[in-house]
Structure formats: C-alpha cells, structure tokens
Motif scaffolding. Sequence first.
Motif, short mmCIF file in Angstrom:
data_model
loop_
_atom_site.label_atom_id
_atom_site.label_comp_id
_atom_site.label_asym_id
_atom_site.label_seq_id
_atom_site.Cartn_x
_atom_site.Cartn_y
_atom_site.Cartn_z
N VAL A 251 0.82 -1.21 0.00
CA VAL A 251 0.00 0.00 0.00
C VAL A 251 0.85 1.26 0.00
O VAL A 251 0.35 2.38 0.16
N GLY A 252 2.17 1.11 -0.17
CA GLY A 252 3.06 2.25 -0.29
C GLY A 252 3.61 2.78 1.01
O GLY A 252 4.33 3.79 1.02
N ALA A 253 3.31 2.14 2.13
CA ALA A 253 3.83 2.60 3.42
C ALA A 253 5.26 2.12 3.60
O ALA A 253 5.60 0.97 3.27
N LEU A 254 6.13 2.98 4.14
CA LEU A 254 7.53 2.62 4.36
C LEU A 254 7.64 1.68 5.54
O LEU A 254 7.07 1.90 6.60
N THR A 255 8.43 0.61 5.34
CA THR A 255 8.60 -0.38 6.41
C THR A 255 10.03 -0.48 6.90
O THR A 255 10.26 -0.99 7.99
N ALA A 256 10.99 -0.02 6.13
CA ALA A 256 12.39 -0.07 6.55
C ALA A 256 13.19 0.87 5.67
O ALA A 256 12.76 1.25 4.57
N SER A 257 14.37 1.27 6.14
CA SER A 257 15.23 2.13 5.33
C SER A 257 16.67 2.00 5.78
O SER A 257 16.95 1.48 6.87
N GLY A 258 17.57 2.43 4.95
CA GLY A 258 18.99 2.44 5.25
C GLY A 258 19.66 3.54 4.44
O GLY A 258 19.04 4.12 3.54
N VAL A 259 20.91 3.83 4.73
CA VAL A 259 21.66 4.87 4.05
C VAL A 259 22.91 4.27 3.44
O VAL A 259 23.62 3.49 4.11
N THR A 260 23.18 4.59 2.18
CA THR A 260 24.34 4.02 1.51
C THR A 260 25.63 4.58 2.09
O THR A 260 25.71 5.75 2.47
N GLY A 261 26.65 3.73 2.13
CA GLY A 261 27.96 4.13 2.61
C GLY A 261 28.84 4.63 1.49
O GLY A 261 28.38 4.87 0.37
N PRO A 262 30.13 4.80 1.76
CA PRO A 262 31.05 5.32 0.73
C PRO A 262 31.09 4.48 -0.54
O PRO A 262 31.35 5.02 -1.62
N GLU A 263 30.85 3.18 -0.41
CA GLU A 263 30.86 2.32 -1.59
C GLU A 263 29.52 2.32 -2.31
O GLU A 263 29.35 1.62 -3.33
N GLY A 264 28.53 3.10 -1.83
CA GLY A 264 27.24 3.22 -2.48
C GLY A 264 26.26 2.13 -2.16
O GLY A 264 25.20 2.06 -2.78
N ALA A 265 26.54 1.26 -1.18
CA ALA A 265 25.68 0.13 -0.88
C ALA A 265 25.02 0.28 0.48
O ALA A 265 25.57 0.89 1.41
N ALA A 266 23.82 -0.28 0.59
CA ALA A 266 23.10 -0.33 1.86
C ALA A 266 22.33 -1.64 1.90
O ALA A 266 21.77 -2.08 0.89
#
Length: 868
Positions: A251-266
């Motif tokens: 339904v479009g609700a956010l359930t989790a998140s993260g931030v990419t590091g120097p190598e561009g990965a999360a």
Amino acid sequence: MSPSPRFLPLAGLACALLLLAGCASDAEDTPGLPPAPGPQFDCAVDQDCPDLDLFFCDTSVSRCTPGCRMPVHCGAPRRGAYALPECDNSPLGCQCDMNRCVPAVCASDEDCAEGRACRDGACVAPPAAATAASCEVTPDFVVGRVGTPVTFTVWARDGAGAPVVPRSGVTWRTRAASVTGEGTGSSAAFVLAEPGGEQDAVEALVGNVSCRARVLVLPATVPAGGVRVLVVDELTGRPVPLATVAVSNDVGALTASGVTGPEGAAWVPATGEVGLSVFHPGYGYLTLARHDATASRDVRLAVRRNPLDRFGGVRGTFVGPDVPPVVPTPALRMGLAGLSVPGLPSDVSPEALLGPEREVEVGLGNSRRPLSLPAGASLWGAGTLPPEVSVPGVAGLCDASLDGVPDAEAAVRAGACGIRAAWALQGELPLSELPLNALEPGADPLLLLGQLLTGSPRFTSTVRRDTRFTLEPTPGIDTGAPDLGAVMYPHAVSFAQGGVRLAFPFTVRVPALPRYRGEYLDRAYVLAAVSAPGRGLVPLGLGAATNTAPADPNTDRDERLSTPGLVLVRMAPAHGGLEGQPYRLVVAATSGLAREDVSAATVTTSLLVDLPGPDFDPSGLRPVSTRTGFLGLPEDSGYNFEAVASEELEGRQFRADVDDAASLVRVIFTNRSSRRWTVLAEPDRARAGFRVPRAPPGFEDRTFFGDLQGSRASLRVEALRVGGPAERDRLGPASLVSADGPGLERVGDLTLATATLDMGRPEVGWLFPELEGQRLVRGSAVRVRVTGLSVGSGDMEAQVRLTLRGGIGCEGTVLLEDEAVSQGRGEVEFLLPASCRGTGVTLVAELADSDGDPLRPPVSATRGVDIP
C-alpha cells in the motif's frame, strides 16, 4: 495539417532540427563538392547544354552544371573533354548522387585499398598507435560484485588533442587481483574477481601511452533476511553515498530504510514482494515497484543527477565568410550543433537537449521574419559572420586538461563537468530555392528538413568527439524558476573545418503505424546515428515522411520511391574519431494532435534498430527492415495523486494498459525544477496497478509540482521493449537491476522499442480578464483556458468551476461549465451575474470532476477584478 509535437525520443537531438528545416537545402560551397570545372555554358533549359547525360541546367545561375544519370557518366571514358578531375583522381571514384557527380566517401576500412584505412570518410594511411599522446578508458570507474562482467573501451588522442583510431597497437592488462581478463583492440572484456577497495585495476596501452580504470568490488554474499542495494551514478559509474534506500509494502507505506555508505551500498531488511526506492536530493528518485526481495537479494540501481541543478555546455562557431559562396545569389547559411545524448533521449530534459530558445530575425529578400531558435541553432546571410551558438550538455566525466577544473575527480562527483561528442550540420541555401512555406506558421520544419536533406548531396556533418565543458549551478533552480539564459559557456568549439558529406542515401521500411485517439500517427522520422561508449548517440543523418494521403498504417509514398511505407534517409559515415563504433537508427512516429487539441498528450512510438553500415541506395532497392513493429501507446493510463481512493484507483495507485510486447514500464513524475521521480515496473504489474510509496521524511514528494497550491507534477508513461543477447530475450526491471544483470546503465543500448505518452499536467489559466485588478462591467463574460484535460459534454474528463468571492452580490456564487467554446483550444466562458459588483472581487477558476467537486490535488487560477 498542423505541425507535429516535439519529437521526444530523438533527441533530442532531432528536437533541435525541428526549427531549422526550412533553411536547409543544396549548398554550392559544401566541403567535398568542388566548383564546376572546364568550359562554362549559359543555359535556360537542359537542352541548351552540350550533352544531357553529362550536364543539366542550373536555373538559379543559368549555367550548365556537370551532371549524370548513372555512375558511368562521371568517369573520363564517357565524359571525354568534360572530364572531372575530382572523380578521376579519387581512389573511390564518384557517385552519381541526385544527378550530380560527387566524390565517393568511404564508410569502413573495407571500402579502401589494402593497407589503407577509412578515416573521416577518406582512405588514408592507417593511423599508428605510436601517434597517441593520451588516452581515456570508459567506463573509468566500476562498482560491482564478484563475477560481474565489464567491457571497457579506450579513446586515444594525439598531441594536439585530435582523435586517433589505430588499427593495432592497443593492448589491455590487469593491475590488481580484483579483476581478470586481457585483450587487444579498442575494447576488451574483464570480470570482477575478488572483493577489494577502490584501486586502479584495468590498464589500456595505446602505443607508448597508458590509461586506467578504477574498480571497487563487493563480496558476492548478501546477509539473509534483506536486500543489498548498490546505488551508482548512471553516467559516471561512481557510487552514490548518503542515499536513502527505503522499503515499502503493497500500500506504499515505508517499512524499513537504510543509508548508503562510501561504496554506495546499503542493506535493508526485506522479504517477499516490496517496493525498493532510492532517495537523494541531488539525484532523480528511483522506485522499483513490487520487487521480489526473496528471489533477488542483490540489486544495483543507477540514478541520474537532477538535470537542471547545474547547467552548461560549449559555445559553437560555424563556417564563416572566408569560404566564398559559389552561387552568386542571395543565400542563407544555417548551422545546427548539439552534444551527444547518453542513454535514451527521453532521459535528458528538453532544456538540456535544446537549450533556452531565443528570438532572431531572418532576412528573406527585402523582408525580415521573426523566428524562434534553440540555443544551438543559427541562421545568417552568406558573406556575413555566423552568430555564435550555445550548446548545452549532460554532466559526466572530465580530466585535468579542462580549464577551470583544478580537481577533476571532485568535479565529476559534483556533476560539474562532462565530455561528450559535439556534432554539427551546416550548409547554405540560395533564397531562390527556399520553399515558400518554410518559415510560415503551421509548417512542419522537421518534416521539411527530413525531405530537403534527403534530396541533396550537399549537406555535411562535423563531429568533435572529445568535447569538454563545465556546468554551473543554475540561477533560480531552488525557487522553481531556473534561469537557463543566465548560464555562461566558458568553453568553445569550432565546426569550421572537418566536415564530411552526408554521402549515403538509403531507405527504411517503416512498419505499420499505430493509432492515438483512434487516428493513425501522421508523421514518421528516421534518425541515423552512431552509438559511442561513454559519449552517447551522435546524429549523422535524418529522413522524414507524412501519413496524410491517405491516413492509414503506411507512410505516404515518396515520389522518388516505388511504394508507400518507405522513408528516404541520408547520412554521413562515422567520422571524427567514431570510426568502428556501432550505427543505430531511431525510427519514430508521432501525432500532431497535441498541436490541434490542448487536451491531447504528446505521443511518440519508436524503434531502435542496429544498422550494419551506411549504404548508397538512392533508389531504395535495398530498404532497411526494422524486423519488429511499433509498440502500441499506453493510452489508457491513470494515476491517483491523492492518498485516498478516487476514480476506481486506490490512493497513490498507477495503472496502465501496456502493449503485450513491452518488457518494462517507466512512470516519470517531474516537478517545476525538472527534478524527477521514476518508477519501474513489470508490464503485468502496471496492468494490475501498483502503489507509489510516500517519500521519507525530509524528502520532497516529487509526484507534486512543488508550488504553493500543491498541484500535481507532470506525468509521462513509457513502455519499453528491452532486449538481451538473444533475439527473443525480453529484459524486465528484475533482470536489469539484478547484480548479475546488464544494469540500468545499459537500458539505452539494449532498448529495442519505446512508446511514450507524455500527459503533462492539467492547468487552467485566465484569458480574460488578462490583468490582475482589471476593471470589468457588470455581467461581463470571462474566459479561461484548460490544458491537459478534455472539457466537454462528450468525452468529458473535467469541467470548470468558477467561484466568486467578495463584493456585493458575488460572495459564494458558484458557476459550473462543461462545454468548451473553442474547438481544441480548451476555452471555457462564464457570464458573471449582473448583480455582482464591488472592488477587489476574486474569481477562482478550478477544474472539477463530473459531480462538480474540485479535483484533488487542486488545479486552479485566481484573478482579482474591480466591478464598479
């Protein structure tokens, strides 16, 4: 028939050509076409010339001009006393092109004698690798996981910076254990082998110089229970740190998140079917709708910088008056320049393709006519200095040789520079040959250019492969009013020399044209280009045809060809250092309905076809086949911008009826600062409907325009057929974003067909009263214009609601109107109540649904008036 709308898939490129078509035709001083030699004969008709096989009467100068009816008429054995040295002394002889003997142009090394190479259309001694003084590997930076294959290409330059394309003398090697592979030639394939930090891992040696590419390799394993998302800059390969990777449910609700590091990965926790999104304020948002996070746990997402946050390019100059015209008649010269387009042309903002428009005056005999031209186009009189043009470009790579860039890597990561291939078409047209309707309102200039260009052997193409430029922050971008005209272009490029003739006329068989709103598309265009790694598409030629007589699935028959459905194209061979790179044709069809009806969308459907090479086939005996047909337009598309259900759509739900042959759907929202949010989906998901997630806290919701009203953003829907190595391969979003897949960076190379419905955004604007605070008489008629939606009692999408506020006898009055008073112009008129009067009366016009309720989000326009 009205002119067709902006030609979105071309780019670009062809968009700029639209405005110059009326000024292109035979030019008597084009490079490669020498003046008429030998005796001169006055004439009024062809029969006044000594031999009808060898001459024709050029009525513009009343002189017999060397001509031909077949190739044998160009050689000394047939011409005798009228021999043409430029034909007899040329190793390739002459072609009989449009009844003129013109020196032949090579398209590949195979066209030349043994031991010779084809460079810039001529057979020359093969350039030696030892002449290279510098080189550049593309891509110069790669991030990927173990097992990822990568193909690298090297560009070489001599001491003066001119391109060097050697036949041999190029070798490749690895410099680190993180990569395996080797090779020879301009390109070589490698595989990422061991995890490791950023390092110089691949080296190309061109003669005595070398250049390298950096590699950052991630482990192949991903922790269970989630997805690793690698975020890279699509045009530079660099990792994008500090990007928010968000997971959303059905339904479009956010359930989790993260931030990419120097190598561009999360790594983000996710299982089952989820939405995966990347948010970064400096880049376009990207959402992968309804991704199977259990089956595919290693994802690579490529994003592009906001297209107008920085703007720039180069200043261009054309051939000046030092080249004397051979035709002693008043003439116009034209020049059109651009920078190559990376990826699909629709990935580039229209502003970056065309630049800001400017008004110019064009002298035609004793009169002057105003004309609106893009920044890269110019018209000027023969014998006068050509005006300088501004050519915008797309950010990418640069190096230490670029003036004003003390730290090249920092500039690359900031999107402050680029290297693209600059290209130009230029020529001269005697005013006597200018079509009468060329500059008249209602003319279709792209169509005109496509037809004039194919009928003349005198157009030239110029390419500057390694053109460097800078981009500066755009004034006004943060307020939603970017001032592109205020951006300076400190770097210059000249197109005054090095032109190669568009020597290859041939035909393309256009497949059956699809319909929009029940009518067949009425224009077809073919752009001939070369695809250059790290640079993008570089235009080399064009052709065009109508579909009006009759309007049916086939383009109209060209009088020069035998059957309908064939489009004549004329192009130059790859040159300017692009020799050996693959050719592509962009075959596109559009509708002019958007110019006739303001409620219509701008639609384009196109095919991208690999071309083995240019072919001299002016009679169309060997037409190029596209093999597959056009995709149907995603005409039945809809999105609910609100968070609650409306019009059979759930909150923030998108749904579209997509052609079964498509493999990828892109839904693109664009706000007032040209910042985008792109959603990728499988066609089946688009047909069933999917939800667009909410933006995380702190990020602007780019599905809205960004104005005070909170109105909706512009909306474009694209259906694509993306192919793989096998002819039957169809690559959807899951295959493209997989760590083992080709990557979103290669969508431009792999796309076989596109169908675009550019819906724009609905707007309502005041026609009368024209000015804020204007005085009206009681009972006046007022008028507004609605664009982007239909208004009418038939196929009604919306009606207009007029609310009066303030005054005496005005407050609270609501008027509804569902009938337009103009055909196709969207104009709606109201009669104010005769009892309404007062100072500072406010008129609020807003779009409403069939029940009279205002649309959500609102679409309105306010006008204050005085009614004494």
